[in-house]
Write a protein that holds these residues in place. Structure first.
Motif, mmCIF file in Angstrom:
data_model
loop_
_atom_site.group_PDB
_atom_site.id
_atom_site.type_symbol
_atom_site.label_atom_id
_atom_site.label_comp_id
_atom_site.label_asym_id
_atom_site.label_seq_id
_atom_site.Cartn_x
_atom_site.Cartn_y
_atom_site.Cartn_z
ATOM 1 N N ARG A 61 -12.036 2.831 4.998
ATOM 2 C CA ARG A 61 -11.564 3.534 3.796
ATOM 3 C C ARG A 61 -12.300 3.036 2.561
ATOM 4 O O ARG A 61 -12.668 3.812 1.684
ATOM 5 C CB ARG A 61 -10.059 3.325 3.613
ATOM 6 C CG ARG A 61 -9.178 4.093 4.575
ATOM 7 C CD ARG A 61 -7.721 4.122 4.115
ATOM 8 N NE ARG A 61 -7.188 2.786 3.907
ATOM 9 C CZ ARG A 61 -6.525 2.102 4.833
ATOM 10 N NH1 ARG A 61 -6.355 2.621 6.038
ATOM 11 N NH2 ARG A 61 -6.054 0.908 4.564
ATOM 12 N N ALA A 62 -12.500 1.718 2.485
ATOM 13 C CA ALA A 62 -13.174 1.140 1.331
ATOM 14 C C ALA A 62 -14.618 1.605 1.236
ATOM 15 O O ALA A 62 -15.184 1.682 0.138
ATOM 16 C CB ALA A 62 -13.129 -0.389 1.405
ATOM 17 N N LEU A 86 -11.349 -1.211 6.070
ATOM 18 C CA LEU A 86 -12.740 -1.379 5.633
ATOM 19 C C LEU A 86 -13.475 -0.039 5.638
ATOM 20 O O LEU A 86 -14.321 0.215 4.764
ATOM 21 C CB LEU A 86 -13.458 -2.382 6.542
ATOM 22 C CG LEU A 86 -12.934 -3.823 6.473
ATOM 23 C CD1 LEU A 86 -13.705 -4.705 7.445
ATOM 24 C CD2 LEU A 86 -13.032 -4.371 5.049
ATOM 25 N N LEU A 103 -10.729 7.353 -2.066
ATOM 26 C CA LEU A 103 -10.116 6.233 -2.756
ATOM 27 C C LEU A 103 -9.159 6.622 -3.879
ATOM 28 O O LEU A 103 -8.311 5.835 -4.257
ATOM 29 C CB LEU A 103 -11.208 5.306 -3.318
ATOM 30 C CG LEU A 103 -12.034 4.594 -2.243
ATOM 31 C CD1 LEU A 103 -13.162 3.818 -2.896
ATOM 32 C CD2 LEU A 103 -11.170 3.662 -1.442
ATOM 33 N N ARG A 151 0.827 -1.213 0.000
ATOM 34 C CA ARG A 151 0.000 0.000 0.000
ATOM 35 C C ARG A 151 0.859 1.261 0.000
ATOM 36 O O ARG A 151 0.566 2.217 -0.718
ATOM 37 C CB ARG A 151 -0.929 0.004 1.227
ATOM 38 C CG ARG A 151 -2.093 0.961 1.066
ATOM 39 C CD ARG A 151 -3.117 0.810 2.189
ATOM 40 N NE ARG A 151 -4.375 1.427 1.804
ATOM 41 C CZ ARG A 151 -4.592 2.740 1.834
ATOM 42 N NH1 ARG A 151 -3.637 3.553 2.215
ATOM 43 N NH2 ARG A 151 -5.758 3.238 1.461
ATOM 44 N N TRP A 157 -8.795 0.853 -5.526
ATOM 45 C CA TRP A 157 -8.464 1.101 -4.125
ATOM 46 C C TRP A 157 -9.503 0.472 -3.206
ATOM 47 O O TRP A 157 -9.180 -0.031 -2.127
ATOM 48 C CB TRP A 157 -8.363 2.603 -3.851
ATOM 49 C CG TRP A 157 -7.048 3.178 -4.257
ATOM 50 C CD1 TRP A 157 -6.773 3.883 -5.385
ATOM 51 C CD2 TRP A 157 -5.812 3.068 -3.547
ATOM 52 N NE1 TRP A 157 -5.445 4.220 -5.414
ATOM 53 C CE2 TRP A 157 -4.834 3.750 -4.313
ATOM 54 C CE3 TRP A 157 -5.443 2.466 -2.353
ATOM 55 C CZ2 TRP A 157 -3.514 3.836 -3.908
ATOM 56 C CZ3 TRP A 157 -4.125 2.565 -1.936
ATOM 57 C CH2 TRP A 157 -3.174 3.246 -2.716
ATOM 58 N N ARG A 158 -10.765 0.524 -3.645
ATOM 59 C CA ARG A 158 -11.819 -0.088 -2.834
ATOM 60 C C ARG A 158 -11.555 -1.588 -2.665
ATOM 61 O O ARG A 158 -11.644 -2.134 -1.563
ATOM 62 C CB ARG A 158 -13.189 0.129 -3.481
ATOM 63 C CG ARG A 158 -14.338 -0.435 -2.641
ATOM 64 C CD ARG A 158 -15.643 -0.432 -3.432
ATOM 65 N NE ARG A 158 -16.055 0.907 -3.770
ATOM 66 C CZ ARG A 158 -16.747 1.697 -2.952
ATOM 67 N NH1 ARG A 158 -17.076 1.264 -1.741
ATOM 68 N NH2 ARG A 158 -17.107 2.896 -3.334
ATOM 69 N N ASP A 165 -8.429 -2.208 -0.387
ATOM 70 C CA ASP A 165 -8.708 -1.988 1.029
ATOM 71 C C ASP A 165 -9.659 -3.043 1.585
ATOM 72 O O ASP A 165 -9.557 -3.419 2.751
ATOM 73 C CB ASP A 165 -9.268 -0.578 1.251
ATOM 74 C CG ASP A 165 -8.168 0.470 1.334
ATOM 75 O OD1 ASP A 165 -7.088 0.132 1.848
ATOM 76 O OD2 ASP A 165 -8.373 1.603 0.888
ATOM 77 N N LEU A 166 -10.582 -3.531 0.753
ATOM 78 C CA LEU A 166 -11.443 -4.631 1.197
ATOM 79 C C LEU A 166 -10.612 -5.885 1.463
ATOM 80 O O LEU A 166 -10.807 -6.581 2.467
ATOM 81 C CB LEU A 166 -12.517 -4.924 0.145
ATOM 82 C CG LEU A 166 -13.689 -3.938 0.084
ATOM 83 C CD1 LEU A 166 -14.578 -4.247 -1.126
ATOM 84 C CD2 LEU A 166 -14.514 -3.995 1.375
#
Length: 208
Positions: free
Chosen positions: A94-95, A92, A101, A32, A183-184, A187-188
């Motif tokens: 952030r997602a 989570l 994102l 990341r 990005w989603r 982050d997931l």
């Protein structure tokens, strides 16, 4: 260099590579930061030097000493689980926030915060001690004294090579991560991995 000593170097490199190249909290954090192109060199150097230090300590007997300390594994498991759960929930969150994102909008962290996070992912993970200190330490300690330095050098080189590839190679994925959806997903995945690791540490702690 004697050809008889080459297998020790190769053995250290192969064993270290086999243990470190896996999806884990530390690797996810390095990836990341690499995608963000933020403090990559200090993080890579910290990870590689920490691995090298732990491997050297293990080969020189620290693993056997740690195995004799009652409650250490439990304390590491509980502390590591708490930290991983906290970071996983953050990923989570952030997602779930589309406005955070885009690559240009990813929140920056200071060098101190980056190194503190790296240290936490490194030293609060009981598997780090099992892999580098105890397992690699046991293998290295079983070699003749003349071969141990090359074993440790091979292991350290594998660690440095991996973290360099992960941190600096991430920039080639930047075009993909210019899209918020990427990005989603990342982050997931990070959130899920962190929480699963936290649960696994709690399960291990419950077994003590």
């Amino acid at each position: 260099m004697s050809t008889a000593l080459l297998p020790a170097f190769a053995k250290g490199f192969a064993l270290s590579a086999g243990l470190i190249v896996a999806i884990g909290a530390q690797n996810m954090f390095v990836l990341r930061q690499g995608l963000k192109r933020e403090h990559v060199l200090p993080i890579v150097l910290f990870c590689a030097l920490a691995d090298a230090t732990l491997i050297i300590a293990g080969v020189n007997g620290l693993g056997a000493v740690l195995a004799l300390i009652p409650g250490l594994s439990l304390a590491l498991s509980l502390g590591g689980a708490a930290f991983l759960a906290w970071y996983g929930v953050g990923a989570l969150r952030r997602a779930a926030n589309p406005e955070a994102l885009a690559l240009a909008e990813q929140p920056s962290i200071t060098l101190g915060a980056a190194l503190a996070g790296t240290a936490a992912f490194t030293f609060l993970n009981p598997h780090v001690y099992i892999d580098t200190v105890m397992l690699m330490g046991a293998v290295g300690a079983s070699l003749p004294a003349a071969e141990r330095p090359l074993f440790m050098a091979g292991a350290a080189l594998a660690s440095f090579s991996w973290f360099s590839a992960l941190g600096f190679g991430a920039r080639f994925l930047v075009p993909l991560f210019s899209r918020p959806a990427a990005w989603r997903v990342l982050d997931l995945v990070i959130g899920a991995v962190m929480l699963l690791l936290a649960v696994s540490l709690l399960v291990a702690a419950a077994g003590h």
